[in-house]
Every structure is written in C-alpha cells, then in structure tokens.
Design an enzyme around this catalytic site. Structure first.
Site, PDB file in Angstrom:
ATOM      1  N   GLU A 143       2.454 -15.302   6.427  1.00  0.00           N
ATOM      2  CA  GLU A 143       2.979 -13.949   5.983  1.00  0.00           C
ATOM      3  C   GLU A 143       3.399 -13.229   7.380  1.00  0.00           C
ATOM      4  O   GLU A 143       2.070 -12.825   8.135  1.00  0.00           O
ATOM      5  CB  GLU A 143       2.367 -13.277   5.088  1.00  0.00           C
ATOM      6  CG  GLU A 143       3.232 -12.069   4.482  1.00  0.00           C
ATOM      7  CD  GLU A 143       2.911 -11.863   2.849  1.00  0.00           C
ATOM      8  OE1 GLU A 143       2.221 -12.502   2.199  1.00  0.00           O
ATOM      9  OE2 GLU A 143       3.474 -10.650   2.592  1.00  0.00           O
ATOM     10  N   ARG A 144       4.405 -12.653   7.704  1.00  0.00           N
ATOM     11  CA  ARG A 144       4.643 -11.744   8.941  1.00  0.00           C
ATOM     12  C   ARG A 144       4.216 -12.826  10.031  1.00  0.00           C
ATOM     13  O   ARG A 144       3.680 -11.919  11.010  1.00  0.00           O
ATOM     14  CB  ARG A 144       4.107 -10.554   8.559  1.00  0.00           C
ATOM     15  CG  ARG A 144       4.346  -9.882   7.303  1.00  0.00           C
ATOM     16  CD  ARG A 144       5.740  -9.618   6.905  1.00  0.00           C
ATOM     17  NE  ARG A 144       5.985  -9.078   5.646  1.00  0.00           N
ATOM     18  CZ  ARG A 144       7.230  -9.264   5.067  1.00  0.00           C
ATOM     19  NH1 ARG A 144       8.069  -9.711   5.592  1.00  0.00           N
ATOM     20  NH2 ARG A 144       7.438  -8.664   3.973  1.00  0.00           N
ATOM     21  N   ASN A 185      -2.658 -11.708   0.409  1.00  0.00           N
ATOM     22  CA  ASN A 185      -2.066 -12.146  -0.854  1.00  0.00           C
ATOM     23  C   ASN A 185      -2.631 -13.743  -1.099  1.00  0.00           C
ATOM     24  O   ASN A 185      -1.845 -14.466  -0.550  1.00  0.00           O
ATOM     25  CB  ASN A 185      -0.491 -11.917  -0.588  1.00  0.00           C
ATOM     26  CG  ASN A 185       0.299 -10.600  -0.331  1.00  0.00           C
ATOM     27  OD1 ASN A 185      -0.506  -9.745  -0.903  1.00  0.00           O
ATOM     28  ND2 ASN A 185       1.293 -10.595   0.385  1.00  0.00           N
ATOM     29  N   LYS A 265      -7.245  -7.422  -1.475  1.00  0.00           N
ATOM     30  CA  LYS A 265      -6.212  -6.637  -1.593  1.00  0.00           C
ATOM     31  C   LYS A 265      -5.956  -6.417  -3.298  1.00  0.00           C
ATOM     32  O   LYS A 265      -5.606  -7.588  -3.696  1.00  0.00           O
ATOM     33  CB  LYS A 265      -4.932  -7.099  -0.922  1.00  0.00           C
ATOM     34  CG  LYS A 265      -3.588  -6.410  -1.312  1.00  0.00           C
ATOM     35  CD  LYS A 265      -2.550  -7.151  -0.522  1.00  0.00           C
ATOM     36  CE  LYS A 265      -0.947  -6.510  -1.032  1.00  0.00           C
ATOM     37  NZ  LYS A 265      -0.012  -6.975  -0.128  1.00  0.00           N
ATOM     38  N   GLU A 269       1.227  -4.442  -4.418  1.00  0.00           N
ATOM     39  CA  GLU A 269       2.468  -5.085  -4.300  1.00  0.00           C
ATOM     40  C   GLU A 269       2.087  -6.208  -5.207  1.00  0.00           C
ATOM     41  O   GLU A 269       2.362  -7.432  -4.868  1.00  0.00           O
ATOM     42  CB  GLU A 269       2.569  -5.529  -2.839  1.00  0.00           C
ATOM     43  CG  GLU A 269       2.631  -4.308  -1.872  1.00  0.00           C
ATOM     44  CD  GLU A 269       2.964  -4.628  -0.606  1.00  0.00           C
ATOM     45  OE1 GLU A 269       2.745  -5.609   0.001  1.00  0.00           O
ATOM     46  OE2 GLU A 269       3.615  -3.802   0.062  1.00  0.00           O
ATOM     47  N   LYS A 343      -4.985   1.474   6.593  1.00  0.00           N
ATOM     48  CA  LYS A 343      -3.842   1.204   7.586  1.00  0.00           C
ATOM     49  C   LYS A 343      -4.053   2.546   8.267  1.00  0.00           C
ATOM     50  O   LYS A 343      -4.160   3.356   7.915  1.00  0.00           O
ATOM     51  CB  LYS A 343      -2.496   1.021   7.059  1.00  0.00           C
ATOM     52  CG  LYS A 343      -2.616  -0.453   6.305  1.00  0.00           C
ATOM     53  CD  LYS A 343      -1.223  -0.757   5.927  1.00  0.00           C
ATOM     54  CE  LYS A 343      -0.980  -2.204   5.284  1.00  0.00           C
ATOM     55  NZ  LYS A 343       0.078  -2.882   5.068  1.00  0.00           N
ATOM     56  N   ASP A 348       3.351   2.292   6.311  1.00  0.00           N
ATOM     57  CA  ASP A 348       2.966   0.685   6.483  1.00  0.00           C
ATOM     58  C   ASP A 348       3.330   0.431   7.937  1.00  0.00           C
ATOM     59  O   ASP A 348       4.384  -0.324   8.313  1.00  0.00           O
ATOM     60  CB  ASP A 348       3.866  -0.017   5.397  1.00  0.00           C
ATOM     61  CG  ASP A 348       3.407  -1.488   5.542  1.00  0.00           C
ATOM     62  OD1 ASP A 348       2.681  -1.751   6.044  1.00  0.00           O
ATOM     63  OD2 ASP A 348       4.144  -2.084   4.870  1.00  0.00           O
ATOM     64  N   GLU A 370      -7.414  -0.068  10.081  1.00  0.00           N
ATOM     65  CA  GLU A 370      -6.529  -1.412  10.213  1.00  0.00           C
ATOM     66  C   GLU A 370      -5.263  -1.325  10.840  1.00  0.00           C
ATOM     67  O   GLU A 370      -4.413  -0.286  10.655  1.00  0.00           O
ATOM     68  CB  GLU A 370      -6.057  -1.951   8.645  1.00  0.00           C
ATOM     69  CG  GLU A 370      -5.328  -3.233   8.710  1.00  0.00           C
ATOM     70  CD  GLU A 370      -4.945  -3.628   7.248  1.00  0.00           C
ATOM     71  OE1 GLU A 370      -5.690  -3.337   6.423  1.00  0.00           O
ATOM     72  OE2 GLU A 370      -3.893  -4.176   7.116  1.00  0.00           O
ATOM     73  N   GLU A 376       5.428  -6.972  12.787  1.00  0.00           N
ATOM     74  CA  GLU A 376       6.282  -7.212  11.549  1.00  0.00           C
ATOM     75  C   GLU A 376       7.550  -5.949  11.538  1.00  0.00           C
ATOM     76  O   GLU A 376       8.515  -6.457  11.598  1.00  0.00           O
ATOM     77  CB  GLU A 376       5.392  -6.703  10.193  1.00  0.00           C
ATOM     78  CG  GLU A 376       6.239  -6.540   9.118  1.00  0.00           C
ATOM     79  CD  GLU A 376       5.716  -6.250   7.728  1.00  0.00           C
ATOM     80  OE1 GLU A 376       4.594  -6.280   7.814  1.00  0.00           O
ATOM     81  OE2 GLU A 376       6.267  -6.412   6.821  1.00  0.00           O
ATOM     82  N   GLU A 494      10.985   2.282  20.128  1.00  0.00           N
ATOM     83  CA  GLU A 494      11.175   3.272  19.221  1.00  0.00           C
ATOM     84  C   GLU A 494      12.486   3.728  19.515  1.00  0.00           C
ATOM     85  O   GLU A 494      13.121   4.188  18.507  1.00  0.00           O
ATOM     86  CB  GLU A 494      10.069   4.224  19.694  1.00  0.00           C
ATOM     87  CG  GLU A 494      10.280   5.404  18.493  1.00  0.00           C
ATOM     88  CD  GLU A 494       8.999   6.522  19.098  1.00  0.00           C
ATOM     89  OE1 GLU A 494       8.465   6.461  19.834  1.00  0.00           O
ATOM     90  OE2 GLU A 494       8.590   7.099  18.000  1.00  0.00           O
TER      91      GLU A 494
HETATM   92  O1  GCW Z   1       3.636  -4.449   5.220  1.00  0.00           O
HETATM   93  C1  GCW Z   1       3.455  -5.141   3.988  1.00  0.00           C
HETATM   94  C2  GCW Z   1       3.865  -6.575   4.270  1.00  0.00           C
HETATM   95  C3  GCW Z   1       3.361  -7.529   3.378  1.00  0.00           C
HETATM   96  C4  GCW Z   1       1.749  -7.298   3.553  1.00  0.00           C
HETATM   97  C5  GCW Z   1       1.400  -5.917   3.211  1.00  0.00           C
HETATM   98  C6  GCW Z   1       0.037  -5.649   3.153  1.00  0.00           C
HETATM   99  C7  GCW Z   1       0.257  -9.060   3.363  1.00  0.00           C
HETATM  100  O2  GCW Z   1       5.458  -6.481   4.226  1.00  0.00           O
HETATM  101  O3  GCW Z   1       3.805  -8.536   3.457  1.00  0.00           O
HETATM  102  O4  GCW Z   1       1.261  -8.258   2.655  1.00  0.00           O
HETATM  103  O5  GCW Z   1       2.053  -4.969   3.979  1.00  0.00           O
HETATM  104  O6  GCW Z   1      -0.427  -5.068   4.074  1.00  0.00           O
HETATM  105  O7  GCW Z   1      -0.804  -6.190   2.284  1.00  0.00           O
END
Ligand code: GCW
Length: 662
Positions: A143-144, A185, A265, A269, A343, A348, A370, A376, A494
């Site tokens: 993922e990503r 995930n 997690k 989401e 984060k 995000d 984090e 991404e 940026e």
């Molecule tokens: O930024 C989002 C991403 C998801 C990611 C999520 C997360 C792993 O688009 O792909 O899922 O964050 O940090 O959980």
C-alpha cells in the site's frame, strides 16, 4: 533477482589513513549480533581496502580494533563508546547491539575517509524506538508502495532469503531497532500471521532481525477474535476476547521470545476497533497491552482516527481536529506498555502541514512520532523530494507544553515528560526494486530517517552529505551539486503543488498528479472550499477552533493572520485572493509565481543532474534521469492545472503576463 547494497556498497578503494586498524579484530565477546558485526567489518575491510581481517579472541600486540562489553549503564541499551588505547581502537558497549552500532559507525567513518581517531566518543541514540513500518500486504502488493512488490510477502506466503538479511543489515546500519512487517490495514489473510499457521515462518524473519538487533512487530486486525478465533465479538472488555488475545500472545512468544508487539490501526478508515463496542481507545489498547505485558511486549496504537464518511456540506466537522479530540481527553488512561503513534501533522502526510497538536498534549502517555518515508503525497518516488528538512522542522517545533525541553524531539525522546517507551516510526519506501526505493535518490530519505531518529540534532545537510558519500564516489564539487539537488527538492515540490498548507488537490485514490477538486465534494473531510473570492477553511478560534488544541502561544500565533507562518496560511485561514501576504504579493499572485517557479526549479535540477553524467554510474544516472523527465511533465501539469483553476475562478490575470490556459 538482483538487488543493490545502497550505502553498504563497500567497494571503494581509498588511501585511507587508518586502514591498518582493520587488519586485526580482537573479539572479546561472542554472540550472534557481535558475530554479525565482525562479518560487517570483514566485508568492509576486504571490499574497501583489500584487507583480510584476522579475528582473535584475546588482545594481541598488533594495531587493531577491540570489541568488548562494558558496564557503563549510562550508554543504555543501544549506546557505545569508542576510545583509543595505544595502538588499539576500543569499541565497547553494555550490549552486543551497541557494539554492532559502533561497528557501523567505524565503517561509516572509514568510508567517508574520516580518520578513526576523530571519533573518540560516547554515542547514545536520542530515541529509544527507531521504528520502520511496512505497509506490505500479504498478497505481495505494498500500500502506497512505489518501488515494486513486497520482499516479505508474495501470494500469501512469507519469503525469507538473502535479501531479508541484507535488509536487516541496511536497517541496523542506520540504527533501526524495530520493524513491523505487514500493513496496518490487515487484509488478505494477514490476520492469521499471529497464529501457528504462519508463526514458524515469521520466526525465521524475526531470527534474522534479532541477529541485527531488530525486534519484529506485527500489525494486527482488531477483529481477529471474530475473524480468526470464531468468536462473536471483539469487545475488549469481554472475557472471551481477553482470553483469546492472551492465548495468542502466549503462542507468539513461544515461537518468538523477542517479539516486539502489535501495531494497531483501529477505528480508522473502515478498520474495526473498540468504538464498535462503545469502548474508548484506552480500553481498546489496554486489553492488548495486558496480553503482551507478561512477555515484555508493547502495543503501538495509531492515533490516525477520524470520520472518513463526512458530508462536504457539513462545515462544523473538521478532520484536522480528530486525532486530538479522540485522544487528548483520555491521557492518563493508557497502560504503561501502550505507545500512541501520532502522524507528524493533524491531517495526513501532506507536503506541508502544521505539527499535530497532540505532541505535548498528552503528559502521561508514551508517544511515537510517525512520519512517511514513502512519498504518497510528495511525488511517489517519481518526483524527487528529500524529506529530512520537513522532519527536522517537525522535530524542532516548540509545543510550549513546558518552558524548556518542549520540542517534538524532546517529547518523543522522553526528555519532556520522562516517558521511557517512545521515539519515531516511519512508513518505509522500500520494495523489491533492485535499488529498493524506486527513485535512487529516495534512498536518501530512508537513510536520513534512520540517522535522524538516532540523532535528532544532525542537520539535513549533514545527513544528505553523509548519504551521498556513503553511496557514491564523488569529488567535493559533484557532491555539492547533488547536495543542492536534494536540499532544494522539498521546496520545489511544494512550489508546484498545493499552496500554503492547503494540501490535497491530488487525484483521488492514487494521489499522484493534480486534481484541484478531486476531494472537494467527497467524504474524506479534506476540503479547501474555494469560490471566486476566497479559499481555505477557518481553523482559528473563530472558525473550527482547531488552533485552540495548541498551547496558548501557538494558538495566538496561528489565530492571527499577520503572525501565522506564511507557508501555513491556507491551513489555518480562509483568505481572499487579493489578500496581501507579508511579501507584499497578493495570495493569487503568490500562487501563480510559485507555480511558475516550481517548474523552473525542476528544469534547474535536471541541468544540475546532467552535470553528474560522467561521475554517477550510467545505470543509476539513467534511472534518475528518466524520473526527472517524468517529474518535469508532472510539474508542468500541476502548474497549469492550478494556475488555470484559480484564473478561471477569479479572472484575475498574472501580473507578469505569463501564459495561463483559459
Ligand atoms: O494516508 C492514508 C493512506 C492509506 C493509509 C492510511 C494510514 C495504510 O492513503 O493508504 O493506510 O493513511 O495511515 O493508515
């Protein structure tokens, strides 16, 4: 399949002044980790200087390196000391791990041509947890991921091979000591990783990691008691559930006594979590923590919890508030082996965000910062974006939670509130591409993350320079050129993407390339609300109140449009296009200017890269060149989409008369 050795590519011969030390190793302590450390020294000595090392178990006459344990508790679990005694360089540490880190220090020093006698010091990492998170799926996708497939999983099978070992070496060499191997995930059957079905194979990875001082973590599915255990609930207060996790933990530790713990997690989401049972996240996390506690394990619980089914017409709910709203109120309720992973920004991983107000807000809870090495939202390892300067800004941010020792770096190192389980984690950018990170220069982010997590006071330049000299064999002039390319790349990215902290404006789902209204009428809570007069969400005390989540001096700083740092203006304020910025330009003109400038900067970067044509190996040169060409296209696309969008909204022309599509 072949893979490269990145900064552990030792094949360089130099007239190194201290190479004689590499002739003899006096290994005064035995064990897997220190044996691996000796192997590194052997490899480095052979490949760098053609020296075949002699290893002895007692100290002899000849010049050499002594590796030994010491009793200096002040060095902690990972620190080491390097001293000179006569013709010997003495590397000592209270643990084998410390010796391994010291060995990599010696090799680093030698590879950069720095005399060993300059080291002479104690070296203790700032952060106890220096973690890497993989978002590798069991099926083999990442993922990503922008650098190929997983090297841990393929087709729901676990892969263990020479690459696993090289990966552990690479990570240990930059000080990484914890790695979670599967996606947060948890899907495609990965819930079963914590069971007998896969533990024997997971153990093989854990054993390799252990030889390099790395603890293995697994991401878990909160609903495993249902999905794996066949129970009818995953309620953290239900005895059956509690028992299920305790049994699971016991079994894991039977296979992997050194298992690190769980990364979770939950309620995020679409992932299951304690909210489904009307339990809060402390109740949710503590239940797992209790199961791991007898074995010394920890729960790393992510704070990325927000409403991802928002209605764009609802202007009250502000996603940027979510992490704080969900967690700050339950400070003090978490078990001592729970660590909250936050984060860096409140939303995000955008190219520009303020620091999450959760740092400094939770005095009684362990916290990990984090960051995302995987690009991404910052160019997906097609566009260059050296991220260490961004992480430095985050670490240096003063939360004002105390008079002194109040930066994010202080908080996560445990200096502020005396936490002992804390540090940094990063979503990695690796995959099975031969160069590991897709874009060759993106390896600087991987390297830089590890070095920064170890020593948060290193500068971005120091780290970049170190990575360059570890990876390439350049003279000073060319090294400077590459340094310039890296150092400017975040600002450039940026410039041509979303302006002044507004974020998003990317294509939905895959997140590469511009789409100004891609997320505007969607459910994700990421709105800019541009009309023909103004853009932005008012997050000040008069708006959503998000600024009040900070300590008062930061609240005041952000609330006031005149003191709010310009680069965050559109994060915190709703601003008319004709608003004059501190630079004297209008907001709109600033947007036009930065977008033209961004593309020009990419053109400049490419010219600089072309001057390295003769000095970087052709394969790497070409690989990077191809990516730069794609970056140029991408930057032009961003420039034109963004400029046209705002021109169409406002019908205000560029003062400099440059071409904007109508
Ligand atoms: O930024 C989002 C991403 C998801 C990611 C999520 C997360 C792993 O688009 O792909 O899922 O964050 O940090 O959980």
């Amino acid at each position: 399949m072949k893979w490269e050795q990145l900064w552990l590519n030792y094949n360089k011969t130099t007239n190194y002044i201290d190479k004689e030390y590499f002739a003899n190793i006096y290994q005064m302590t035995q064990g897997d980790i220190v044996n691996n450390a000796v192997k590194e020294l052997k490899m480095a000595a052979m490949e760098m200087f053609g020296i075949s090392i002699t290893v002895e178990k007692s100290i002899g006459e000849k010049q050499g390196i002594i590796l030994q344990l010491n009793n200096d508790d002040s060095l902690g679990e990972d620190g080491y000391q390097i001293e000179f005694e006569g013709s010997k360089l003495v590397l000592s540490a209270p643990t084998q791990k410390g010796i391994l880190y010291g060995v990599f220090h010696i090799i680093r020093q030698a590879k950069q041509g720095e005399p060993l006698r300059n080291i002479h010091k104690k070296n203790i990492p700032n952060n106890k947890y220096r973690m890497i998170n993989h978002w590798d799926d069991f099926g083999g996708n990442i993922e990503r991921g922008y650098s190929g497939k997983s090297f841990f999983f393929g087709n729901r099978e676990i892969m263990v091979n020479e690459r696993t070992k090289d990966y552990a070496r690479l990570m240990a060499s930059i000080g990484i000591n914890q790695i979670s191997i599967n996606n947060v995930n948890v899907r495609e059957g990965a819930s079963w990783l914590v069971t007998k079905k896969y533990l024997p194979k997971v153990k093989e990875i854990a054993d390799i990691f252990e030889g390099y001082g790395i603890k293995l973590f697994l991401s878990i599915n909160y609903a495993s008691p249902i999905d794996v255990g066949g129970l009818d609930t995953a309620d953290p207060l239900d005895d059956k559930v509690i028992n299920w996790w305790q049994e699971a933990a016991k079994e894991i530790y039977e296979y992997i006594p050194n298992f690190g713990g769980f990364l979770v997690k939950a309620d995020s989401e679409g992932r299951p979590g304690p909210f489904s049972y009307n339990r809060d996240h402390a109740q949710g996390a503590n239940m797992l923590a209790k199961a791991l506690e007898p074995f010394g394990g920890v729960v790393i619980w992510r704070c990325f919890v927000y409403n991802c089914r928002q209605d764009w017409r609802d202007t009250k709910t502000d996603r940027a508030r979510a992490a704080y709203d969900n967690f700050a109120t339950i400070d003090g309720f978490f078990a001592s082996n729970v660590i909250l992973q936050v984060k860096n920004g409140p939303v995000d991983f955008q190219v520009r965000e303020p620091v999450s107000p959760l740092f400094g807000a939770m005095k009684s809870t362990n916290q990990i910062l984090e960051v995302q090495i995987a690009q991404e939202y910052t160019g997906q390892q097609i566009d260059l974006c050296y991220l260490v300067p961004m992480w430095k800004e985050v670490l240096d941010f003063r939360t004002h939670c105390k008079e002194k020792l109040d930066t994010v770096a202080d908080v996560v190192a445990g200096r502020t509130f005396g936490h002992v389980k804390c540090g940094m984690a990063a979503v990695t950018n690796t995959g099975d591409d031969s160069n590991w990170s897709g874009h060759d220069l993106a390896a600087a982010n991987l390297y830089g993350y590890g070095r920064l997590a170890w020593n948060t006071s290193l500068s971005s330049e120091e780290i970049a320079r170190e990575w360059i000299s570890m990876t390439y064999n350049l003279d000073k002039m060319h090294e400077d050129t590459l340094l310039e390319i890296l150092m400017g790349s975040w600002a450039t990215y940026e410039n041509y993407t979303s302006p002044l902290g507004i974020g998003w404006m990317v294509n939905i789902s895959h997140h590469y390339g511009p789409n100004v209204e891609g997320y505007e009428y969607d459910v994700w809570g990421t709105y800019h609300r541009a009309n023909h007069l103004a853009i932005g969400v008012d997050r000040t005390s008069k708006g959503t109140g998000m600024t009040q989540q900070y300590y008062p001096s930061n609240t005041r700083l952000y609330d006031n449009i005149d003191t709010c740092p310009q680069e965050l203006l559109l994060f915190f304020h709703r601003i008319p296009y004709n608003h004059k910025l501190q630079s004297g330009k209008t907001l709109l003109q600033h947007i036009y200017d930065t977008h033209f400038k961004g593309v020009e900067e990419v053109e400049e970067m490419i010219k600089k890269w072309e001057t390295l044509n003769e000095v970087i190996c052709p394969v790497v040169y070409e690989r990077v060149k191809v990516r730069f060409d794609r970056q140029l296209e991408n930057s032009k696309n961003w420039r034109d989409v963004i400029n046209t969008y705002f021109y169409r909204k406002t019908l205000i022309k560029d003062e400099k008369g440059r071409h904007i599509y109508e």
